[in-house]
Write a protein that holds these residues in place. Structure first.
Motif, PDB file in Angstrom:
ATOM      1  N   PHE A 115      29.739 -32.158  -8.634  1.00 33.26           N
ATOM      2  CA  PHE A 115      30.558 -33.075  -9.420  1.00 33.26           C
ATOM      3  C   PHE A 115      31.251 -32.299 -10.535  1.00 33.26           C
ATOM      4  O   PHE A 115      30.607 -31.514 -11.241  1.00 33.26           O
ATOM      5  N   LEU A 116      32.545 -32.536 -10.703  1.00 33.61           N
ATOM      6  CA  LEU A 116      33.263 -32.026 -11.872  1.00 33.61           C
ATOM      7  C   LEU A 116      33.651 -33.223 -12.731  1.00 33.61           C
ATOM      8  O   LEU A 116      34.356 -34.124 -12.263  1.00 33.61           O
ATOM      9  N   GLU A 117      33.179 -33.240 -13.973  1.00 31.33           N
ATOM     10  CA  GLU A 117      33.541 -34.322 -14.890  1.00 31.33           C
ATOM     11  C   GLU A 117      34.643 -33.831 -15.805  1.00 31.33           C
ATOM     12  O   GLU A 117      34.486 -32.824 -16.510  1.00 31.33           O
ATOM     13  N   VAL A 118      35.760 -34.549 -15.782  1.00 27.72           N
ATOM     14  CA  VAL A 118      36.949 -34.159 -16.527  1.00 27.72           C
ATOM     15  C   VAL A 118      37.066 -35.042 -17.762  1.00 27.72           C
ATOM     16  O   VAL A 118      37.347 -36.238 -17.660  1.00 27.72           O
ATOM     17  N   VAL A 119      36.852 -34.454 -18.920  1.00 27.21           N
ATOM     18  CA  VAL A 119      36.887 -35.208 -20.177  1.00 27.21           C
ATOM     19  C   VAL A 119      38.294 -35.086 -20.748  1.00 27.21           C
ATOM     20  O   VAL A 119      38.568 -34.283 -21.641  1.00 27.21           O
ATOM     21  N   SER A 120      39.198 -35.877 -20.187  1.00 27.21           N
ATOM     22  CA  SER A 120      40.585 -35.887 -20.658  1.00 27.21           C
ATOM     23  C   SER A 120      41.120 -37.293 -20.526  1.00 27.21           C
ATOM     24  O   SER A 120      40.663 -38.071 -19.686  1.00 27.21           O
ATOM     25  N   TYR A 121      42.105 -37.598 -21.350  1.00 25.53           N
ATOM     26  CA  TYR A 121      42.550 -38.985 -21.474  1.00 25.53           C
ATOM     27  C   TYR A 121      44.035 -39.187 -21.181  1.00 25.53           C
ATOM     28  O   TYR A 121      44.533 -40.301 -21.298  1.00 25.53           O
TER      29      TYR A 121
ATOM     30  N   LEU B 269      45.060 -34.851 -14.143  1.00 27.43           N
ATOM     31  CA  LEU B 269      45.520 -34.282 -12.881  1.00 27.43           C
ATOM     32  C   LEU B 269      45.208 -32.792 -12.815  1.00 27.43           C
ATOM     33  O   LEU B 269      44.791 -32.275 -11.762  1.00 27.43           O
ATOM     34  N   LYS B 270      45.364 -32.109 -13.930  1.00 29.04           N
ATOM     35  CA  LYS B 270      45.022 -30.684 -13.972  1.00 29.04           C
ATOM     36  C   LYS B 270      43.542 -30.480 -13.669  1.00 29.04           C
ATOM     37  O   LYS B 270      43.162 -29.560 -12.931  1.00 29.04           O
ATOM     38  N   GLY B 271      42.697 -31.362 -14.215  1.00 26.86           N
ATOM     39  CA  GLY B 271      41.274 -31.270 -13.934  1.00 26.86           C
ATOM     40  C   GLY B 271      40.968 -31.506 -12.465  1.00 26.86           C
ATOM     41  O   GLY B 271      40.142 -30.806 -11.865  1.00 26.86           O
ATOM     42  N   ALA B 272      41.619 -32.506 -11.872  1.00 28.24           N
ATOM     43  CA  ALA B 272      41.418 -32.794 -10.451  1.00 28.24           C
ATOM     44  C   ALA B 272      41.889 -31.626  -9.589  1.00 28.24           C
ATOM     45  O   ALA B 272      41.251 -31.285  -8.579  1.00 28.24           O
TER      46      ALA B 272
ATOM     47  N   PHE C  23      40.557 -26.843  -6.221  1.00 30.55           N
ATOM     48  CA  PHE C  23      40.550 -25.386  -6.105  1.00 30.55           C
ATOM     49  C   PHE C  23      39.131 -24.843  -5.958  1.00 30.55           C
ATOM     50  O   PHE C  23      38.866 -23.941  -5.152  1.00 30.55           O
ATOM     51  N   CYS C  24      38.202 -25.421  -6.717  1.00 33.33           N
ATOM     52  CA  CYS C  24      36.816 -24.944  -6.708  1.00 33.33           C
ATOM     53  C   CYS C  24      36.047 -25.396  -5.475  1.00 33.33           C
ATOM     54  O   CYS C  24      35.036 -24.783  -5.120  1.00 33.33           O
ATOM     55  N   GLY C  25      36.501 -26.481  -4.832  1.00 35.39           N
ATOM     56  CA  GLY C  25      35.776 -27.009  -3.687  1.00 35.39           C
ATOM     57  C   GLY C  25      34.711 -28.017  -4.052  1.00 35.39           C
ATOM     58  O   GLY C  25      33.737 -28.189  -3.305  1.00 35.39           O
TER      59      GLY C  25
END
Length: 234
Positions: free
Chosen positions: A64-70, A76-79, A84-86
């Motif tokens: 899981f990658l949790e993206v703390v952005s609003y 979208l950059k976090g996604a 990219f990371c898989g």
């Protein structure tokens, strides 16, 4: 909501940022009972995030990658970083059709925040009814579940958690602020799909070594152990 024990997501994060030695900690703890592991989009370069993900996947973990952005742009950059990371699941970001579409196109499950989320570490504002309405609208668009910052809520966390998990017919992850066996018992009663623990492990709120704490939490959730003496409080 799922009729089975909630699953722990071990977050290699402290104060909403991935710790610099995340890969080493994972290597020392990967034989623990936890199947779900995660980290945040901040704290490590993308290349190190990708290497960490590879290690987790090689060990058979769901990542899981949790993206703390609003903002939509940051989310979208976090996604894109998760793709990219898989990684398997993107948690966080405020719901966006553009982010949802990107996740679907790239085979990522998407579990956005609900409510009015601000600051870092995150704080959750808003009414329970508003959050449920947000969730229902996002479900209609096709998201996979929700990242509920229940114990970061400025209101009554227990009421929010119980009501949201009961009313929203989708996987819910209770994320942030689970730092005691008392709160863990509340999580057990609420029965979300998953919950995260990160900072509390680094503060040794559930025992001594990282791996021992993970297994203690898993054993407690499975009903195999009681609260250790002296560790019931928040």
């Amino acid at each position: 909501m799922n009729g089975t024990a909630s699953e722990l997501i071990v977050m290699l994060t402290y104060q909403d940022k991935t710790v610099p030695n995340a890969k080493n900690i994972f290597e020392c703890s990967k034989e623990s009972r936890a199947r779900f592991w995660g980290f945040k989009e901040a704290g490590l370069p993308l290349s190190e995030m990708a290497a960490l993900t590879r290690c987790m996947k090689q060990a058979g973990k769901t990542v899981f990658l949790e993206v703390v952005s609003y903002t939509e742009q940051e989310g979208l950059k976090g996604a894109q970083g998760a793709a990219f990371c898989g990684c398997d699941v993107v948690m966080g970001t405020m719901f966006s059709e553009k982010i949802a579409d990107f996740c679907k196109e790239n085979g990522l499950r998407y579990m956005p925040f609900v409510g009015d989320v601000r600051e870092r570490p995150s704080v959750l504002y808003g009414s329970v009814d508003e959050m449920i309405k947000q969730a229902q609208a996002a479900l209609e668009y096709g998201v996979d579940g929700f990242d509920l910052l229940g114990y970061r809520y400025v209101g009554n966390a227990a009421v929010l958690n119980e009501t949201f998990v009961r009313e929203v017919r989708a996987p819910v992850c209770l994320a942030g602020g689970i730092n005691s066996f008392e709160r863990l018992a509340q999580v057990k009663r609420t029965s979300p799909w998953t919950f995260t623990i990160g900072s509390a492990f680094f503060e040794h709120r559930f025992g001594d070594s990282f791996r021992e704490q993970i297994d203690a939490v898993c054993a407690f959730l499975a009903g195999e152990s009681d609260v250790p003496e002296g560790r019931s409080g928040a």
